[in-house]
Design a protein around this motif. Structure first.
Motif, PDB file in Angstrom:
ATOM      1  N   PHE A   1      50.512  41.558  36.604  1.00  0.00           N
ATOM      2  CA  PHE A   1      50.664  42.185  37.915  1.00  0.00           C
ATOM      3  C   PHE A   1      49.407  42.528  38.686  1.00  0.00           C
ATOM      4  CE2 PHE A   1      54.680  43.112  35.657  1.00  0.00           C
ATOM      5  CZ  PHE A   1      55.538  42.191  36.243  1.00  0.00           C
ATOM      6  N   PHE A   2      49.522  42.614  39.831  1.00  0.00           N
ATOM      7  CA  PHE A   2      48.438  43.093  40.820  1.00  0.00           C
ATOM      8  C   PHE A   2      47.961  44.537  40.444  1.00  0.00           C
ATOM      9  CE2 PHE A   2      46.073  44.925  44.094  1.00  0.00           C
ATOM     10  CZ  PHE A   2      44.965  43.936  44.589  1.00  0.00           C
ATOM     11  N   THR A   3      46.920  44.798  39.529  1.00  0.00           N
ATOM     12  CA  THR A   3      46.420  46.397  39.884  1.00  0.00           C
ATOM     13  C   THR A   3      44.962  46.290  40.219  1.00  0.00           C
ATOM     14  OG1 THR A   3      45.658  46.304  37.563  1.00  0.00           O
ATOM     15  CG2 THR A   3      47.878  47.239  37.869  1.00  0.00           C
ATOM     16  N   ILE A   4      44.884  47.229  41.194  1.00  0.00           N
ATOM     17  CA  ILE A   4      43.327  47.199  41.766  1.00  0.00           C
ATOM     18  C   ILE A   4      42.345  47.026  40.956  1.00  0.00           C
ATOM     19  CG2 ILE A   4      43.069  49.640  42.207  1.00  0.00           C
ATOM     20  CD1 ILE A   4      42.236  46.843  44.554  1.00  0.00           C
ATOM     21  N   GLU A   5      42.347  47.814  39.722  1.00  0.00           N
ATOM     22  CA  GLU A   5      41.196  47.977  38.711  1.00  0.00           C
ATOM     23  C   GLU A   5      41.370  46.538  37.980  1.00  0.00           C
ATOM     24  OE1 GLU A   5      44.065  50.020  38.520  1.00  0.00           O
ATOM     25  OE2 GLU A   5      43.088  51.893  39.151  1.00  0.00           O
ATOM     26  N   ALA A   6      42.091  45.972  37.557  1.00  0.00           N
ATOM     27  CA  ALA A   6      42.046  44.697  36.765  1.00  0.00           C
ATOM     28  C   ALA A   6      41.546  43.568  37.564  1.00  0.00           C
ATOM     29  CB  ALA A   6      43.122  44.364  36.096  1.00  0.00           C
ATOM     30  N   TYR A   7      42.046  43.598  38.986  1.00  0.00           N
ATOM     31  CA  TYR A   7      41.781  42.546  39.766  1.00  0.00           C
ATOM     32  C   TYR A   7      40.374  42.662  40.363  1.00  0.00           C
ATOM     33  CZ  TYR A   7      46.067  39.851  39.662  1.00  0.00           C
ATOM     34  OH  TYR A   7      47.172  38.951  39.258  1.00  0.00           O
ATOM     35  N   ALA A   8      39.991  43.814  40.610  1.00  0.00           N
ATOM     36  CA  ALA A   8      38.815  44.019  41.379  1.00  0.00           C
ATOM     37  C   ALA A   8      37.685  43.516  40.121  1.00  0.00           C
ATOM     38  CB  ALA A   8      38.591  45.253  41.845  1.00  0.00           C
ATOM     39  N   HIS A   9      37.824  44.110  39.029  1.00  0.00           N
ATOM     40  CA  HIS A   9      36.876  44.054  38.047  1.00  0.00           C
ATOM     41  C   HIS A   9      36.877  42.485  37.661  1.00  0.00           C
ATOM     42  CE1 HIS A   9      34.947  44.625  33.850  1.00  0.00           C
ATOM     43  NE2 HIS A   9      35.903  43.524  33.594  1.00  0.00           N
ATOM     44  N   THR A  10      37.805  41.593  37.591  1.00  0.00           N
ATOM     45  CA  THR A  10      37.821  40.168  37.516  1.00  0.00           C
ATOM     46  C   THR A  10      37.100  39.511  38.510  1.00  0.00           C
ATOM     47  OG1 THR A  10      39.870  40.706  36.279  1.00  0.00           O
ATOM     48  CG2 THR A  10      39.137  38.306  36.638  1.00  0.00           C
TER      49      THR A  10
ATOM     50  N   PRO B   1      46.551  38.881  29.937  1.00  0.00           N
ATOM     51  CA  PRO B   1      48.069  39.602  29.999  1.00  0.00           C
ATOM     52  C   PRO B   1      47.837  40.900  30.783  1.00  0.00           C
ATOM     53  CG  PRO B   1      47.476  39.300  27.539  1.00  0.00           C
ATOM     54  CD  PRO B   1      46.261  38.683  28.467  1.00  0.00           C
ATOM     55  N   LEU B   2      46.735  41.678  31.037  1.00  0.00           N
ATOM     56  CA  LEU B   2      46.643  42.632  31.773  1.00  0.00           C
ATOM     57  C   LEU B   2      46.450  42.232  33.354  1.00  0.00           C
ATOM     58  CD1 LEU B   2      44.370  44.961  30.004  1.00  0.00           C
ATOM     59  CD2 LEU B   2      46.538  45.500  30.121  1.00  0.00           C
ATOM     60  N   LEU B   3      46.461  40.873  33.670  1.00  0.00           N
ATOM     61  CA  LEU B   3      46.397  40.593  35.118  1.00  0.00           C
ATOM     62  C   LEU B   3      47.856  40.010  35.458  1.00  0.00           C
ATOM     63  CD1 LEU B   3      43.096  38.387  34.901  1.00  0.00           C
ATOM     64  CD2 LEU B   3      43.576  40.794  36.123  1.00  0.00           C
TER      65      LEU B   3
ATOM     66  N   LEU C   1      38.562  42.861  29.605  1.00  0.00           N
ATOM     67  CA  LEU C   1      39.586  43.712  29.929  1.00  0.00           C
ATOM     68  C   LEU C   1      40.073  44.551  28.974  1.00  0.00           C
ATOM     69  CD1 LEU C   1      41.779  41.873  32.826  1.00  0.00           C
ATOM     70  CD2 LEU C   1      40.294  43.896  33.096  1.00  0.00           C
ATOM     71  N   GLU C   2      40.133  46.075  29.064  1.00  0.00           N
ATOM     72  CA  GLU C   2      40.755  46.769  28.250  1.00  0.00           C
ATOM     73  C   GLU C   2      41.685  47.530  28.972  1.00  0.00           C
ATOM     74  OE1 GLU C   2      39.809  46.889  25.017  1.00  0.00           O
ATOM     75  OE2 GLU C   2      37.973  45.830  25.246  1.00  0.00           O
ATOM     76  N   GLU C   3      42.886  48.115  28.051  1.00  0.00           N
ATOM     77  CA  GLU C   3      43.798  48.784  28.670  1.00  0.00           C
ATOM     78  C   GLU C   3      43.245  49.971  29.653  1.00  0.00           C
ATOM     79  OE1 GLU C   3      48.427  48.899  28.020  1.00  0.00           O
ATOM     80  OE2 GLU C   3      46.916  47.755  26.700  1.00  0.00           O
ATOM     81  N   ASP C   4      42.552  50.544  29.080  1.00  0.00           N
ATOM     82  CA  ASP C   4      41.922  52.002  29.443  1.00  0.00           C
ATOM     83  C   ASP C   4      41.305  51.770  30.772  1.00  0.00           C
ATOM     84  OD1 ASP C   4      39.632  51.044  28.308  1.00  0.00           O
ATOM     85  OD2 ASP C   4      39.487  52.582  26.952  1.00  0.00           O
ATOM     86  N   MET C   5      40.717  50.493  31.213  1.00  0.00           N
ATOM     87  CA  MET C   5      40.238  50.487  32.238  1.00  0.00           C
ATOM     88  C   MET C   5      41.114  50.514  33.694  1.00  0.00           C
ATOM     89  SD  MET C   5      37.941  47.232  31.095  1.00  0.00           S
ATOM     90  CE  MET C   5      37.310  46.487  32.643  1.00  0.00           C
TER      91      MET C   5
END
Ligand SMILES: Cc1cc2nc3c(=O)[nH]c(=O)nc-3n(C[C@H](O)[C@H](O)[C@H](O)COP(=O)(O)OP(=O)(O)OC[C@H]3O[C@@H](n4cnc5c(N)ncnc54)[C@H](O)[C@@H]3O)c2cc1C
Ligand SMILES: Nc1ncnc2c1ncn2[C@@H]1O[C@H](COP(=O)(O)O)[C@@H](O)[C@H]1O
Lengths: 340, 267
Positions: free
Chosen positions: A82-91, A78-80, A195-199
């Protein structure tokens, strides 16, 4: 020397392609990269993988397989959404460090560039931006990226021999997708994700993205420069009669005469129409790279010395405000005869 | 919250319309070619100066390059910035994106307490927009790229940016510190202020930092820190064009073009 996270001895003989999507549809540039990736992988007996991240996007994995991928590495969360740099770069970092592909290709789009810039640093590897050609040396497995040097006229071939993955970005319209094959087999591999919200620091407050204008595939491009003095209505009429679309050089875009999405050239779109008609355009290298792939180029310019004539098949010295209305009239009367 | 400290990364590039290539060596001909501040960086500087006008604070210019960059940076200083830092050392030469972003990040670390780092959308001669994101990664901070507008919420310590995308836009919020890249031509850069020009051009106005000053790891700078190598330079194979001039009255030319369309366009 800097040392990359993994080295050529540890790489898998594979090419990874970042799969972008919007509104449940894979981006053309991703299909184009799958097409080019397939061609290079076949020549070397390597495998081709797609990196798909999003929320409820598993359907697109099969699409990517039909367009050439042997595997799709799927990051579903779910945190993916929309593109956010933190979530996408992490994954993506997780996927690349597990799968260790030799080559990693991304579209030179806003999100593709953001992700590429982050990951190249996180992986401590090199990044070739805006490549106009790609080739893998069959003996060494080294990716040779072709980048056109500034000022034009120069092609630089760039390699990285000791760092992996070999990252490159490519703009939309440069390569062609392969034919879709619904019967092609492929594997979907889930990326184990924490993936956690606070990342995630980036908050998407508002978002409105449509499909946008796509000039990469228009059969006829009518492009206007500073010389048409903002009269894009006239060009639109011509484009409509020819079943094409309107583009522009940078000055009319900067001056607000037309949408930025219609800018052709180095910082705009690369297109490959059957016919490109360049109206009131001087022919700066930054523009010309965007029409290099046109089959036929027609240029209309009042200055007989304009550089654009060196890049044209048919050269017309004259005033656009006189010539274009005549072409429109001629096309219309031809259409009337055809319908009579 | 204390005063905003904004850093604008500016690069000096040869004027693109004057660049020529020596057909023998395939090297750029530098003689007679004038330089300028990378035009997109002027839009970044304008966005920073506008924030300074609205919220106060200070603007520092940061550039990596050779000593002749100094005068160009001083001209930018005269637009209303407060400090200039030039990262200049032979050991920085040959830097690709990885080494460039590392070096700029070291400069920003040395400045300390930076809230916003502004970059242009791309450099005319460069890596086409890969620096801002790489810089944010070395600094381990958030990023807002391709902005046409920025608003600050200083109470909450966040920046809110309007980001341009194909076929639309996004509004994103990121806590400070943040790296921002600015869409080319999204604003009208101001002129030099002639009252501050004499101050800006005083000797010693530009602070020069070397690799030693930055505590830079020599494995990460210049050629050493650059994974990519140019293996060859060649003339771009430009497509052969007919270059056929069509003559006649506008009406006659229109008829000639109809023939071209009939031949070249699938019906
Ligand atoms: C980093 C960077 C990236 C860039 N990226 C791009 C890019 O992606 N795309 C792009 O296009 N540019 C780009 N540019 C700008 C580029 O260098 C040129 O400045 C631009 O392409 C020139 O546009 P033009 O030909 O419309 O205008 P001009 O160069 O001003 O030419 C106008 C032409 O119109 C002719 N003319 C005038 N009146 C008439 C008339 N009545 N009838 C017929 N002809 C007439 C004139 O003879 C002249 O040749 C970039 C520049 C930089 C620095
Ligand atoms: N050598 C440099 N010194 C300062 N800033 C730079 C340098 N190179 C790139 N930048 C910044 O990064 C932006 C994007 O550059 P690039 O990624 O090279 O296209 C530029 O518009 C500048 O703001």
């Amino acid at each position: 020397m800097t040392v990359s996270l993994y080295n050529p001895g540890e790489e898998q003989k594979s090419i990874l392609v970042f799969l972008e999507h919007e509104g449940g549809v894979l981006a053309n540039v991703s299909l184009e990269l799958l097409g080019k990736g397939r061609e290079m992988a076949d020549g070397l007996h390597w495998s081709l993988a797609g990196l798909l991240m999003g929320h409820q996007v598993a359907d697109l994995a099969h699409e990517a397989i039909a367009y050439g991928a042997d595997e799709v590495w799927l990051g579903e969360h779910p945190l993916l959404q929309f593109f956010t740099i933190e979530a996408y770069a992490h994954t993506a970092f997780q996927a690349v460090s597990d799968g260790k592909p030799s080559v990693f290709l991304l579209g030179a789009t806003p999100n593709g560039r953001d992700l590429a810039g982050r990951l190249a640093v996180r992986l401590r590897t090199g990044l070739n931006a805006d490549c106009s050609g790609l080739r893998i040396d069959p003996d060494s497995g080294v990716l040779v990226s072709e980048v056109s040097g500034f000022g034009g006229g120069v092609l630089a071939l760039i390699e990285m021999r000791t760092h992996r993955p070999q990252m490159a970005t490519v703009r939309p319209g440069v390569f062609t997708p392969s034919e879709m094959d619904r019967n092609k087999n492929g594997k979907v591999i889930e990326i184990p994700l924490v993936l956690e919200e606070d990342m995630i620091q980036t908050q998407v407050v508002e978002r409105e993205v449509g499909s946008g204008i796509d000039l990469t595939r228009t059969p006829v491009l009518v492009a206007g420069g500073r010389g048409i003095e903002g009269d894009f209505l006239m060009l639109q009429k011509l484009a409509d009669l020819l079943g094409g679309d309107v583009g522009a050089t940078r000055p009319p875009v900067d001056e607000g005469h037309i949408e930025r999405q219609r800018q052709i050239g180095q910082t705009g779109v690369v297109c490959s129409p059957e016919v490109a008609i360049c109206c009131g355009i001087s022919g700066a290298f930054h523009f010309v790279v965007g029409i290099e792939k046109a089959n036929t180029v027609i240029a209309i310019n009042s200055d007989p010395e304009a550089p654009i004539f060196d890049y044209a098949d048919y050269c017309i010295v004259g005033d656009v405000h006189q010539i274009i209305p005549e072409i429109i009239t001629a096309l219309r009367s031809e259409g009337e005869i055809a319908h009579a | 919250m204390p005063d905003l400290h904004m850093v604008v990364c500016v690069k000096v590039v040869p004027k693109s319309e004057e660049i020529r290539v020596d057909p023998e060596t395939m090297h750029l001909i530098r003689e007679g070619v004038r330089s300028e501040i990378n035009p997109p960086d002027m839009n970044a500087l304008e966005m920073a100066l506008d924030l300074k006008d609205r919220h106060g604070g200070r603007v520092s210019l940061l550039s990596m390059g050779p000593p002749p960059f100094e005068t160009y940076l001083q001209a930018a200083l005269a637009m209303g910035a407060d400090h200039v830092y030039l990262l200049s050392d032979r050991a920085f030469a040959g830097a690709d994106t990885l080494a460039t972003t590392y070096t700029l990040a070291q400069g920003i670390r040395k400045l300390g307490d930076v809230d916003i780092v502004f970059c242009g959308e791309e450099s005319a001669d460069g890596a086409t927009g890969q620096v801002p994101s790489g810089l944010a990664e070395w600094l381990n901070v958030g990023q807002l790229t391709l902005l046409t507008n920025i608003e600050m919420d200083l109470k909450r310590g966040v920046a809110r940016g309007h980001r341009e995308l194909k076929g639309g836009y996004e509004i994103l919020e990121v806590p400070l510190p943040v790296v921002v890249s600015v869409t080319t031509a999204c604003n009208e850069p101001r002129f030099m202020d002639y009252r501050i020009k004499p101050w800006a051009f005083e000797a010693g106005r530009v602070t020069v930092w070397t690799a030693g000053d930055l505590d830079a790891d020599e494995n990460h700078i210049g050629f050493n820190g650059s994974p990519t190598v140019v293996s060859s330079l060649a003339e771009a194979p430009s497509r052969e064009r007919k270059k056929q001039f069509l003559e006649g009255s506008p009406a006659e030319i229109a008829q000639l073009l109809l023939n071209v369309f009939r031949e070249d366009l699938p019906q």
